[in-house]
Design a protein around this motif. Sequence first.
Motif, short mmCIF file in Angstrom:
data_model
loop_
_atom_site.label_atom_id
_atom_site.label_comp_id
_atom_site.label_asym_id
_atom_site.label_seq_id
_atom_site.Cartn_x
_atom_site.Cartn_y
_atom_site.Cartn_z
N GLY A 49 0.88 -1.21 -0.19
CA GLY A 49 -0.02 0.09 -0.04
C GLY A 49 0.81 1.29 -0.09
N TRP A 50 1.73 1.26 0.85
CA TRP A 50 2.69 2.59 1.03
C TRP A 50 3.63 2.70 -0.26
CZ3 TRP A 50 2.33 6.38 3.98
CH2 TRP A 50 1.63 6.21 5.15
N THR A 51 3.83 1.63 -0.92
CA THR A 51 4.77 1.64 -2.30
C THR A 51 3.91 2.14 -3.46
OG1 THR A 51 6.09 -0.30 -1.54
CG2 THR A 51 6.10 0.28 -3.96
N ALA A 52 2.62 1.76 -3.35
CA ALA A 52 1.71 2.07 -4.41
C ALA A 52 1.41 3.63 -4.29
CB ALA A 52 0.19 1.20 -4.46
N THR A 53 1.12 4.05 -2.96
CA THR A 53 0.85 5.33 -2.90
C THR A 53 1.98 6.25 -3.34
OG1 THR A 53 -0.55 4.71 -0.90
CG2 THR A 53 0.16 7.05 -1.07
N ALA A 54 3.20 5.74 -2.93
CA ALA A 54 4.49 6.45 -3.35
C ALA A 54 4.62 6.57 -4.76
CB ALA A 54 5.71 6.05 -2.82
N VAL A 55 4.46 5.57 -5.73
CA VAL A 55 4.34 5.67 -7.12
C VAL A 55 3.30 6.65 -7.76
CG1 VAL A 55 3.97 4.07 -9.00
CG2 VAL A 55 5.32 3.27 -7.16
N VAL A 56 2.21 6.64 -7.03
CA VAL A 56 1.06 7.43 -7.44
C VAL A 56 1.34 8.96 -7.41
CG1 VAL A 56 -1.26 8.26 -7.20
CG2 VAL A 56 -0.76 5.78 -7.40
N VAL A 57 1.93 9.33 -6.14
CA VAL A 57 2.46 10.80 -6.11
C VAL A 57 3.78 10.95 -6.96
CG1 VAL A 57 3.68 11.93 -4.19
CG2 VAL A 57 1.75 10.57 -3.54
N LEU A 58 4.53 10.12 -7.18
CA LEU A 58 5.72 10.48 -8.12
C LEU A 58 5.16 10.67 -9.53
CD1 LEU A 58 8.48 7.80 -6.76
CD2 LEU A 58 8.34 10.37 -6.67
N VAL A 59 4.27 9.79 -9.78
CA VAL A 59 3.66 10.09 -11.19
C VAL A 59 2.66 11.38 -11.24
CG1 VAL A 59 2.01 9.34 -12.97
CG2 VAL A 59 3.49 7.57 -11.81
N LEU A 60 2.07 11.70 -10.41
CA LEU A 60 1.24 13.14 -10.38
C LEU A 60 2.29 14.43 -10.27
CD1 LEU A 60 -1.68 12.34 -7.96
CD2 LEU A 60 -1.59 12.44 -10.42
N LEU A 61 3.52 14.13 -9.46
CA LEU A 61 4.39 14.95 -9.70
C LEU A 61 5.08 15.39 -10.96
CD1 LEU A 61 6.25 14.78 -5.94
CD2 LEU A 61 4.68 16.55 -7.18
N ALA A 62 5.34 14.18 -11.36
CA ALA A 62 5.94 14.32 -13.06
C ALA A 62 5.07 14.86 -13.98
CB ALA A 62 6.42 12.73 -13.38
N ALA A 63 3.86 14.55 -13.75
CA ALA A 63 2.75 14.96 -14.90
C ALA A 63 2.68 16.51 -14.36
CB ALA A 63 1.38 14.58 -14.56
N ALA A 64 2.89 17.13 -13.07
CA ALA A 64 2.88 18.55 -12.98
C ALA A 64 3.69 19.11 -13.54
CB ALA A 64 2.66 18.71 -11.46
N ALA A 65 5.09 18.53 -13.27
CA ALA A 65 6.06 19.26 -13.81
C ALA A 65 6.14 19.11 -15.34
CB ALA A 65 7.49 18.38 -13.57
N VAL A 66 5.73 18.18 -16.06
CA VAL A 66 5.78 18.59 -17.52
C VAL A 66 4.68 19.31 -18.01
CG1 VAL A 66 5.03 16.88 -19.61
CG2 VAL A 66 6.36 15.83 -17.85
N GLY A 67 3.71 19.35 -17.13
CA GLY A 67 2.45 20.44 -17.65
C GLY A 67 3.15 21.89 -17.34
N VAL A 68 3.58 21.98 -16.26
CA VAL A 68 4.31 23.39 -16.17
C VAL A 68 5.32 23.77 -17.13
CG1 VAL A 68 5.67 24.76 -14.45
CG2 VAL A 68 3.76 23.46 -13.63
N ARG A 69 6.23 22.83 -17.50
CA ARG A 69 7.44 23.05 -18.47
C ARG A 69 6.85 23.29 -19.68
NH1 ARG A 69 12.98 22.51 -18.42
NH2 ARG A 69 13.64 22.01 -20.50
N SER A 70 5.63 22.74 -20.13
CA SER A 70 5.13 22.96 -21.39
C SER A 70 4.14 24.07 -21.56
CB SER A 70 4.19 21.57 -21.87
OG SER A 70 3.23 21.32 -21.02
N ILE A 71 4.10 24.91 -20.76
CA ILE A 71 3.13 26.11 -20.72
C ILE A 71 3.63 27.23 -21.94
CG2 ILE A 71 2.35 28.13 -19.45
CD1 ILE A 71 1.95 26.47 -17.03
N PRO A 72 4.85 27.61 -21.87
CA PRO A 72 5.25 28.18 -22.98
C PRO A 72 4.96 27.60 -24.25
CG PRO A 72 7.07 28.08 -21.44
CD PRO A 72 6.21 27.20 -21.00
N ASP A 73 5.00 26.44 -24.57
CA ASP A 73 4.81 25.90 -25.85
C ASP A 73 3.37 25.83 -26.26
OD1 ASP A 73 7.37 25.06 -26.35
OD2 ASP A 73 7.17 23.08 -25.33
N ILE A 74 2.57 25.59 -25.22
CA ILE A 74 1.17 25.91 -25.20
C ILE A 74 0.57 27.22 -25.90
CG2 ILE A 74 -1.09 25.76 -24.27
CD1 ILE A 74 0.23 23.63 -22.48
N ARG A 75 1.26 28.19 -25.23
CA ARG A 75 1.11 29.50 -25.53
C ARG A 75 1.46 30.07 -26.90
NH1 ARG A 75 2.95 32.44 -19.85
NH2 ARG A 75 0.94 31.91 -18.67
N ARG A 76 2.72 29.53 -27.41
CA ARG A 76 3.20 29.71 -28.62
C ARG A 76 2.36 29.19 -29.57
NH1 ARG A 76 8.12 28.57 -28.08
NH2 ARG A 76 7.90 26.27 -28.22
#
Length: 83
Positions: A49-76
């Motif tokens: 359970g703790w391992t699955a929770t940690a994996v989900v949190v890491l995936v969400l953090l990675a998705a948020a980082a990709v989203g924030v990083r791609s904001i300039p491309d989306i605006r362009r």
Amino acid sequence: MSAWSSRTIRARPFVKVTVATCISPPTRSNPCRRPNPRSRKELLMDVVGWTATAVVVLVLLAAAAVGVRSIPDIRRYLKMRQM
């Protein structure tokens, strides 16, 4: 009468710690144990359970980082669409 009893020890003011003590010496048929020890399967499920929770949190953090990083491309891209 059970093979164990509990006694309360005062460790600090307003903190109670309960310790299981044997009334009779432990035997093969009646060992002095906690009243309901956790099984190995329960501990394994906790780890899963703790391992699955940690994996989900890491995936969400990675998705948020990709989203924030791609904001300039989306605006362009949106500027090109408006032309």
